[in-house]
Write a protein that holds these residues in place. Structure first.
Motif, PDB file in Angstrom:
ATOM      1  N   VAL A   1      21.459  79.536  49.493  1.00  0.00           N
ATOM      2  CA  VAL A   1      22.241  78.730  50.436  1.00  0.00           C
ATOM      3  C   VAL A   1      23.408  78.070  49.703  1.00  0.00           C
ATOM      4  CG1 VAL A   1      22.171  76.703  51.921  1.00  0.00           C
ATOM      5  CG2 VAL A   1      20.266  78.309  51.922  1.00  0.00           C
ATOM      6  N   ASP A   2      23.103  77.559  48.509  1.00  0.00           N
ATOM      7  CA  ASP A   2      24.112  76.916  47.665  1.00  0.00           C
ATOM      8  C   ASP A   2      25.287  77.867  47.430  1.00  0.00           C
ATOM      9  OD1 ASP A   2      25.581  75.934  45.557  1.00  0.00           O
ATOM     10  OD2 ASP A   2      23.864  75.071  44.524  1.00  0.00           O
ATOM     11  N   ARG A   3      24.970  79.115  47.064  1.00  0.00           N
ATOM     12  CA  ARG A   3      26.041  80.058  46.751  1.00  0.00           C
ATOM     13  C   ARG A   3      26.848  80.412  47.987  1.00  0.00           C
ATOM     14  NH1 ARG A   3      23.854  84.480  42.472  1.00  0.00           N
ATOM     15  NH2 ARG A   3      25.840  85.473  42.966  1.00  0.00           N
ATOM     16  N   ILE A   4      26.184  80.507  49.135  1.00  0.00           N
ATOM     17  CA  ILE A   4      26.922  80.833  50.361  1.00  0.00           C
ATOM     18  C   ILE A   4      27.842  79.671  50.740  1.00  0.00           C
ATOM     19  CG2 ILE A   4      26.693  81.258  52.833  1.00  0.00           C
ATOM     20  CD1 ILE A   4      24.170  82.845  52.197  1.00  0.00           C
ATOM     21  N   ILE A   5      27.291  78.442  50.698  1.00  0.00           N
ATOM     22  CA  ILE A   5      28.116  77.285  51.071  1.00  0.00           C
ATOM     23  C   ILE A   5      29.286  77.136  50.094  1.00  0.00           C
ATOM     24  CG2 ILE A   5      28.152  74.775  51.319  1.00  0.00           C
ATOM     25  CD1 ILE A   5      25.340  74.878  52.341  1.00  0.00           C
ATOM     26  N   SER A   6      29.009  77.327  48.792  1.00  0.00           N
ATOM     27  CA  SER A   6      30.092  77.250  47.803  1.00  0.00           C
ATOM     28  C   SER A   6      31.173  78.272  48.119  1.00  0.00           C
ATOM     29  CB  SER A   6      29.556  77.520  46.399  1.00  0.00           C
ATOM     30  OG  SER A   6      28.717  76.488  45.993  1.00  0.00           O
ATOM     31  N   ALA A   7      30.743  79.494  48.459  1.00  0.00           N
ATOM     32  CA  ALA A   7      31.715  80.545  48.768  1.00  0.00           C
ATOM     33  C   ALA A   7      32.542  80.165  50.000  1.00  0.00           C
ATOM     34  CB  ALA A   7      31.003  81.872  49.000  1.00  0.00           C
TER      35      ALA A   7
ATOM     36  N   LEU B   1      21.078  63.568  39.200  1.00  0.00           N
ATOM     37  CA  LEU B   1      20.693  64.881  39.732  1.00  0.00           C
ATOM     38  C   LEU B   1      21.827  65.888  39.520  1.00  0.00           C
ATOM     39  CD1 LEU B   1      18.398  66.292  41.386  1.00  0.00           C
ATOM     40  CD2 LEU B   1      19.778  65.878  43.405  1.00  0.00           C
ATOM     41  N   THR B   2      23.072  65.386  39.612  1.00  0.00           N
ATOM     42  CA  THR B   2      24.228  66.259  39.382  1.00  0.00           C
ATOM     43  C   THR B   2      24.184  66.846  37.973  1.00  0.00           C
ATOM     44  OG1 THR B   2      25.369  64.565  40.638  1.00  0.00           O
ATOM     45  CG2 THR B   2      26.707  66.363  39.799  1.00  0.00           C
ATOM     46  N   ILE B   3      23.752  66.009  37.019  1.00  0.00           N
ATOM     47  CA  ILE B   3      23.622  66.500  35.645  1.00  0.00           C
ATOM     48  C   ILE B   3      22.510  67.532  35.560  1.00  0.00           C
ATOM     49  CG2 ILE B   3      23.073  65.833  33.275  1.00  0.00           C
ATOM     50  CD1 ILE B   3      24.151  63.057  33.905  1.00  0.00           C
TER      51      ILE B   3
ATOM     52  N   ARG C   1      23.092  70.937  36.953  1.00  0.00           N
ATOM     53  CA  ARG C   1      24.170  71.645  36.253  1.00  0.00           C
ATOM     54  C   ARG C   1      25.360  71.884  37.164  1.00  0.00           C
ATOM     55  NH1 ARG C   1      21.793  72.236  32.001  1.00  0.00           N
ATOM     56  NH2 ARG C   1      19.632  72.825  31.702  1.00  0.00           N
ATOM     57  N   LYS C   2      25.780  70.801  37.801  1.00  0.00           N
ATOM     58  CA  LYS C   2      26.924  70.928  38.701  1.00  0.00           C
ATOM     59  C   LYS C   2      28.110  70.156  38.153  1.00  0.00           C
ATOM     60  CE  LYS C   2      24.628  72.165  42.891  1.00  0.00           C
ATOM     61  NZ  LYS C   2      25.033  73.550  42.902  1.00  0.00           N
ATOM     62  N   SER C   3      29.327  70.635  38.473  1.00  0.00           N
ATOM     63  CA  SER C   3      30.536  69.908  38.103  1.00  0.00           C
ATOM     64  C   SER C   3      30.492  68.551  38.777  1.00  0.00           C
ATOM     65  CB  SER C   3      31.766  70.665  38.584  1.00  0.00           C
ATOM     66  OG  SER C   3      32.123  71.640  37.661  1.00  0.00           O
ATOM     67  N   PRO C   4      31.048  67.488  38.200  1.00  0.00           N
ATOM     68  CA  PRO C   4      31.790  67.451  36.937  1.00  0.00           C
ATOM     69  C   PRO C   4      30.905  67.307  35.693  1.00  0.00           C
ATOM     70  CG  PRO C   4      31.841  65.316  38.004  1.00  0.00           C
ATOM     71  CD  PRO C   4      31.075  66.208  38.903  1.00  0.00           C
ATOM     72  N   PHE C   5      29.605  67.519  35.819  1.00  0.00           N
ATOM     73  CA  PHE C   5      28.706  67.242  34.691  1.00  0.00           C
ATOM     74  C   PHE C   5      28.090  68.494  34.078  1.00  0.00           C
ATOM     75  CE2 PHE C   5      27.706  63.083  37.103  1.00  0.00           C
ATOM     76  CZ  PHE C   5      28.875  62.519  36.606  1.00  0.00           C
ATOM     77  N   ASP C   6      28.640  69.666  34.338  1.00  0.00           N
ATOM     78  CA  ASP C   6      27.995  70.880  33.811  1.00  0.00           C
ATOM     79  C   ASP C   6      28.515  71.210  32.417  1.00  0.00           C
ATOM     80  OD1 ASP C   6      30.449  71.297  34.920  1.00  0.00           O
ATOM     81  OD2 ASP C   6      29.998  73.239  35.774  1.00  0.00           O
ATOM     82  N   LEU C   7      28.059  70.421  31.451  1.00  0.00           N
ATOM     83  CA  LEU C   7      28.551  70.602  30.077  1.00  0.00           C
ATOM     84  C   LEU C   7      27.878  71.757  29.356  1.00  0.00           C
ATOM     85  CD1 LEU C   7      28.598  66.928  28.794  1.00  0.00           C
ATOM     86  CD2 LEU C   7      30.503  68.251  29.626  1.00  0.00           C
TER      87      LEU C   7
ATOM     88  N   PHE D   1      23.894  68.817  49.851  1.00  0.00           N
ATOM     89  CA  PHE D   1      25.247  69.178  50.312  1.00  0.00           C
ATOM     90  C   PHE D   1      26.301  68.408  49.528  1.00  0.00           C
ATOM     91  CE2 PHE D   1      28.962  68.797  53.048  1.00  0.00           C
ATOM     92  CZ  PHE D   1      29.200  70.141  53.320  1.00  0.00           C
ATOM     93  N   LEU D   2      26.031  67.126  49.295  1.00  0.00           N
ATOM     94  CA  LEU D   2      26.966  66.321  48.494  1.00  0.00           C
ATOM     95  C   LEU D   2      27.136  66.903  47.097  1.00  0.00           C
ATOM     96  CD1 LEU D   2      26.328  62.535  49.182  1.00  0.00           C
ATOM     97  CD2 LEU D   2      28.399  63.876  49.574  1.00  0.00           C
ATOM     98  N   GLU D   3      26.020  67.370  46.514  1.00  0.00           N
ATOM     99  CA  GLU D   3      26.086  67.969  45.172  1.00  0.00           C
ATOM    100  C   GLU D   3      26.980  69.209  45.189  1.00  0.00           C
ATOM    101  OE1 GLU D   3      24.938  66.669  42.565  1.00  0.00           O
ATOM    102  OE2 GLU D   3      23.338  65.311  43.152  1.00  0.00           O
ATOM    103  N   ILE D   4      26.831  70.030  46.227  1.00  0.00           N
ATOM    104  CA  ILE D   4      27.648  71.247  46.316  1.00  0.00           C
ATOM    105  C   ILE D   4      29.119  70.859  46.481  1.00  0.00           C
ATOM    106  CG2 ILE D   4      28.097  73.342  47.642  1.00  0.00           C
ATOM    107  CD1 ILE D   4      25.173  73.341  48.469  1.00  0.00           C
TER     108      ILE D   4
END
Ligand code: SF4
Lengths: 291, 144
Positions: A27-33, A174-176, A179-185, A246-249
């Protein structure tokens, strides 16, 4: 919780968590797309990727590294099982951290500089996220008088009401963890080049699949953490978790990657303000006699 | 299930060329062509990739790099040479530093013609490579 229930819950977590997390990733990948004006892959794409990786050739850069990866998977599962059988929240948090440390060791075992930088960045991410996780356990304790997940989720009152700062802090880290931007180091769940995928550089085929699997177990565990805040009202919990994800995406697709210094500083400041602030207020209130 | 056809991960490398074909490869990732629809991901790491897309000809400097990338990819793997440069050296064929097309250095499975190759034909080349990838996987499983 008696033994049969505990075993059932553990088995359910071990079987269902990867399925759920894989669907979530789809779902994440579809919404991102869609956010990027693309159609995106099919919903089951994460599973196709995972099974394909398991069929690839095994190349051993360093066998020790692969051993550490199994530690990563194992301790992440142990943390999840401990959580979902209603066990001790502190053990959950420490087992999860231990799993991540195994992952870091695995990346350090390979010789590649990209892998090393990725491992160092993963340690920085751990430093950024761990204080908030531990603080949240303290928050649950002050609010409910117990570290047992079972006691926390069987409380009749909505914990989000008295622990809003903790919730916000957990969503922040949770964003870290996701592994989501802006924290995906250390690595990103998008396709990227060398350093951005740092920690996974030297792992290929089945070993990369193990990393993905461990990450899926971790995702469900962390969402379970957030569920605790809404435990008496499951429908509200599901809504809240969907909104958070959704906020994370959204953050992932609208932010550039930060310097590691910023990641560390911002998450510590946020932890101090939202997490510790919440704890102080709660402690003060409970001393004054009102809950 | 034919998993390799559903999840082909790509690495893209330019031996040496005018960059025309590179830009066409990147165009495949944009919303207009969106190859992620087919599960295709541009990984940028040979250890994660199944398909090596090479644009441009091979010269003295790029030869060891191309060889290394190829050797780092885990089996099963396929190579797609994109554009006339990668096929035969193209307009650079007569240059003093040209070794030739990609097949002067590593085995190539699919040749995509064009100068520059259109995104449609690149995607077509990758789709043909998928069938070869699936065959190689079967051969790999049959090996003792
Ligand atoms: S085939 Fe043509 S467009 Fe492509 S790299 Fe060679 S010269 Fe450039």
């Amino acid at each position: 919780m008696n033994l049969t229930h505990a075993i059932l819950a553990a088995l359910l977590y071990i079987v269902a968590a990867p399925v759920l997390a894989g669907l979530l990733a789809g779902v994440d990948r579809i919404i991102s797309a869609r956010m990027q004006a693309r159609i995106g892959p099919p919903l089951l794409q994460p599973f196709y990727d995972l099974f394909k990786l398991f069929q690839k050739e095994r190349i051993a850069v360093n066998k020790t590294g692969h051993f550490f990866l199994l530690g990563y998977l194992l301790f992440t599962i142990i943390a999840g099982v401990e959580f979902f059988i209603g066990g001790d929240l502190l053990i959950v948090i420490f087992a999860l951290a231990l799993g991540s440390v195994f992952f870091v060791l695995g990346a350090f075992a390979a010789g590649s500089p990209y892998s090393h930088i990725g491992a160092e960045r993963e340690l920085i991410q751990l430093m950024a996220s761990e204080p908030m996780l531990i603080l949240s356990a303290m928050g649950f304790y002050v609010a409910t008088g117990s570290f047992q997940v079972h006691d926390i989720w069987s409380r009749p009152d909505l914990l989000i009401v008295i622990l809003p700062g903790m919730f916000a802090g957990l969503v922040y880290v949770l964003t870290i963890k996701l592994r989501k931007s802006p924290f995906d180091l250390a690595t990103s769940h998008h396709a990227h080049q060398e350093i951005v995928k740092g920690i996974t550089t030297e792992f290929s085929g089945p070993y990369l699949a193990v990393i993905e699997l461990a990450h899926w177990y971790e995702t469900i565990l962390l969402l379970g953490f957030l569920y605790l805040f809404f435990a008496p009202w499951p429908w509200l919990a599901v809504l809240a978790l969907a909104a958070v994800y959704f906020l994370e995406i959204l953050a992932d697709n609208t932010n550039a990657r930060l310097y590691w210094q910023w990641v560390l500083r911002s998450s510590w400041i946020f932890t101090a303000v939202a997490g510790a602030g919440n704890l102080v207020v709660l402690y003060y209130l409970s001393r004054g006699g009102t809950p | 299930m034919k998993l390799f056809q559903k999840s082909p991960w790509i690495i893209h490398y330019d031996g040496a060329s005018c960059n025309g074909c590179d830009i066409e490869v990147l165009a495949c990732l944009t919303p207009r062509y969106d190859v992620e629809r087919f599960g295709i991901i541009n990984t940028g790491n040979p250890k994660h990739a199944d398909i090596l897309l090479i644009t441009g000809y091979i010269n003295e400097q790029s030869q060891p790099v191309v060889r290394t990338i190829y050797e780092q990819m885990p089996e099963p793997k396929v190579v797609v040479a994109i554009g006339i440069c990668a096929t035969s050296g193209g307009i650079f064929r007569e240059c003093y530093n040209t070794k030739g097309g990609v097949d002067s250095t590593i085995p190539v499975d699919v040749y995509v013609p064009g100068c520059a190759a259109r995104p449609e034909s690149i995607i077509d080349g990758v789709v043909q490579a998928l069938a070869i990838l699936e065959r190689k996987k079967k051969e790999m499983a049959a090996r003792p």
